[in-house]
Design an enzyme around this catalytic site. Sequence first.
Site, short mmCIF file in Angstrom:
data_model
loop_
_atom_site.label_atom_id
_atom_site.label_comp_id
_atom_site.label_asym_id
_atom_site.label_seq_id
_atom_site.Cartn_x
_atom_site.Cartn_y
_atom_site.Cartn_z
N SER A 220 132.41 -48.28 42.72
CA SER A 220 133.51 -49.22 42.51
C SER A 220 134.69 -48.52 41.85
O SER A 220 135.18 -47.52 42.36
CB SER A 220 133.01 -50.43 41.71
OG SER A 220 133.91 -51.51 41.81
N ASP B 86 130.96 -53.77 47.60
CA ASP B 86 130.85 -53.04 46.34
C ASP B 86 129.45 -52.48 46.10
O ASP B 86 128.46 -53.21 46.14
CB ASP B 86 131.22 -53.99 45.20
CG ASP B 86 131.51 -53.28 43.90
OD1 ASP B 86 130.80 -52.30 43.59
OD2 ASP B 86 132.43 -53.70 43.19
#
Length: 746
Positions: free
Chosen positions: A65, A209
């Site tokens: 991320s 993610d």
Amino acid sequence: MLRSSFVTNIVITIACLCLSLSSLAQRPKVGLTLSGGGAKGLAHIGILEAIDSAGLKIDLITGTSMGSIIGGVYAMGYSGDSIEHIARTMDWSNLFANQPPMTEISPEEKDEFGKYILEIPFEYGKPKLASGMIVGQQLWLELARLAYPVYSVRDFDHFSIPFKCVATDIATGEALTLDTGNIVTSMRASMAIPSVFTAVRIGDKMLVDGGVVRNFPTTIAKDMGAKLIIGSNVSNGLLSADELNTPIDILTQLGFYKDADDFVGARKLANVYIHQSLKPFSAASFGSVDAIIDAGKEMGRQYYPVFKHIADSLNALYPGTGQAKPDRLPWKPDVLIEDIVVLGLKHTNEKFFKSRLNLEEGGCYTPLQIEKAVQHVFGTRFYKQITYELLETRPGHARMVINADENALTYAKVAINYNTYTDFQAILNFTQRNFVVPNSRAYVTAALGTYPRVRAEFLKYTGRKRNVGFVLGAYFENNPLTFYEDFRSLFEYKYKFVDFDVNFHYMPTEKLSLISGLKWEYVRLKPRISPFIVLDGHVQQYNAYLGLEYNTVNRVMFPSSGWNVKIEGGQVFDQKSNLTISENGQHIDPDSLGLGFDNYQRLLARISYYIPVNKKFTTVLNANLGMNFNYSESIINNYWIGGLTLNTRTQLPLVGYADAEVISSSAATAQLGFQYEMFNNFFLTPRVGGAVYDFTTNNSLEDYKFISGYGLSVGYSSRFGPLEATLMYGSGNGIVKAYVNVGFQF
């Protein structure tokens, strides 16, 4: 600060580890793992700076991320200091917006841009929902510009520091390690928070993610050969029961159970584990970038002795093998684009796309020029997202492959507004692209309320570069017009205006538009019962005009920089009057009052200039000019002075006065404001203004009149539009008045 005993224990532990590794023939690899955490991930920058200062050579990096963004940029060759500068100067609110920045919107789109609370796309008559709220076009372009020095590198092991990042396969829920291909796409996939960012397609997989399953990827660092792992974690794990207050909190918690299990083992692999709690901040705290970076720098200072000891120990055990390079970023010259291929087009064609892109095959371009070219196409609002790859054919030469994800052709949009002058309005817009013919846009906007108004427009792109617009337009407004004498209200008209417009727009840049056109105009006056002389009826006329529009303001609400200029000059001709003039029910001959409806010339100019002083303070200058030449009418085509917002076609705003409190055939107004952002999105704006009017009659200078006004506004920039309340005073009327505008205006 860390307690000295804690630092000592860490150093002793590292010393023992280095001694245990001293039997290795080669220098052991030092790995760096950076966790996800949204805005909090910017605290990793302080750790990188401390590592750089200690002279510690990092041999490999893994990230998830935001950790993949910071880690990926560091792996390319940017130093910790340069990443800090980039992060502090970035416009983070713009990066996470679904729309282009205001400065990049095409001129023909600016009047309707960013003025609606809700925009709903439709395909085949049904609403179309995206896989997330944020597409992230501007983020992608910014990352692409940063990654330009490594555009030719397809294997992330060949970066200055080998790098891998983590995403999650939506179909299987498994972690996927990304280490080849387009680095920008990989980083964007790694940070695609489910339901917040749209998912990213790589090959036949849809990715989100990596933090969903592996937010702290030390296992990947170990698999890459790291013997000593430094891990920086800005995540606080699962929320406690007391913190689960909303359905969103609960859904988020459910999505990260798998990562919580993975973290147990991942934490144990970190030889130096740095936990940055950052409790005051959240993953969405991009308004606190400076504070988060400062907190990370403080943590970096605390761990500097540890990094320094590791560097010195390894340099002593393996001399000449562990020196960190201060400048690792490769240099890339301007790229010669040999070929441009556009993929994904359905509703628009390649000719339109390339014309707006305006990059020539065989031309050399900088990364900034490429970014601006893509933004120029994106600013037409035909596209949801535009990404590209530069595929190196030979050193300094590349093929540009563009992937375009088009917007739906049909949009329904909604806004609401309350204004002291126009009362409450529900504003509805229906926009259709490729209406009747390709490469066109049509819309109808209606304000429904006490004083309804409608605007409709059809635009067809034409010209070699598709920067000429053929436009058909129509406009209707219905306004109250209170007639004043010596600033005393006498009586009110119902004032209706209609026009039909045919024009050509020439748009040489995304900031400038030159216009020529012809309008048919219709003005209707209907008075209420009055003991004074009144006009009743209508006038129709033609207006051949030339116009200029120049707009560089940086945002729709409370701009802090840029110009907004609109100038129109025209010849009004072929007037046909059906007006009756009466007093106490008795007809009056217009000639006896000196009224005539001959041809005349008109000039209307509106200029706003926003001058940034610093991040919080902006000087605002406004000037308006309305002049009629060879004009002998009354009221019909005069200019209306007063009000703070633009509500009518001939209005010249002036603080201290109600809309149309002064009516004149020639007037100029000027205002000076000082816009201060007291705190995030809250503004305080004192204003002072003045107007001169009645200064020309048939082009000869006459005695003019002057008035001044003063006001203090409090405003808030909200998702529903600007909310602004003003107390103001006018020297002419001697009255303190309140003026309110809530929401986006028509």
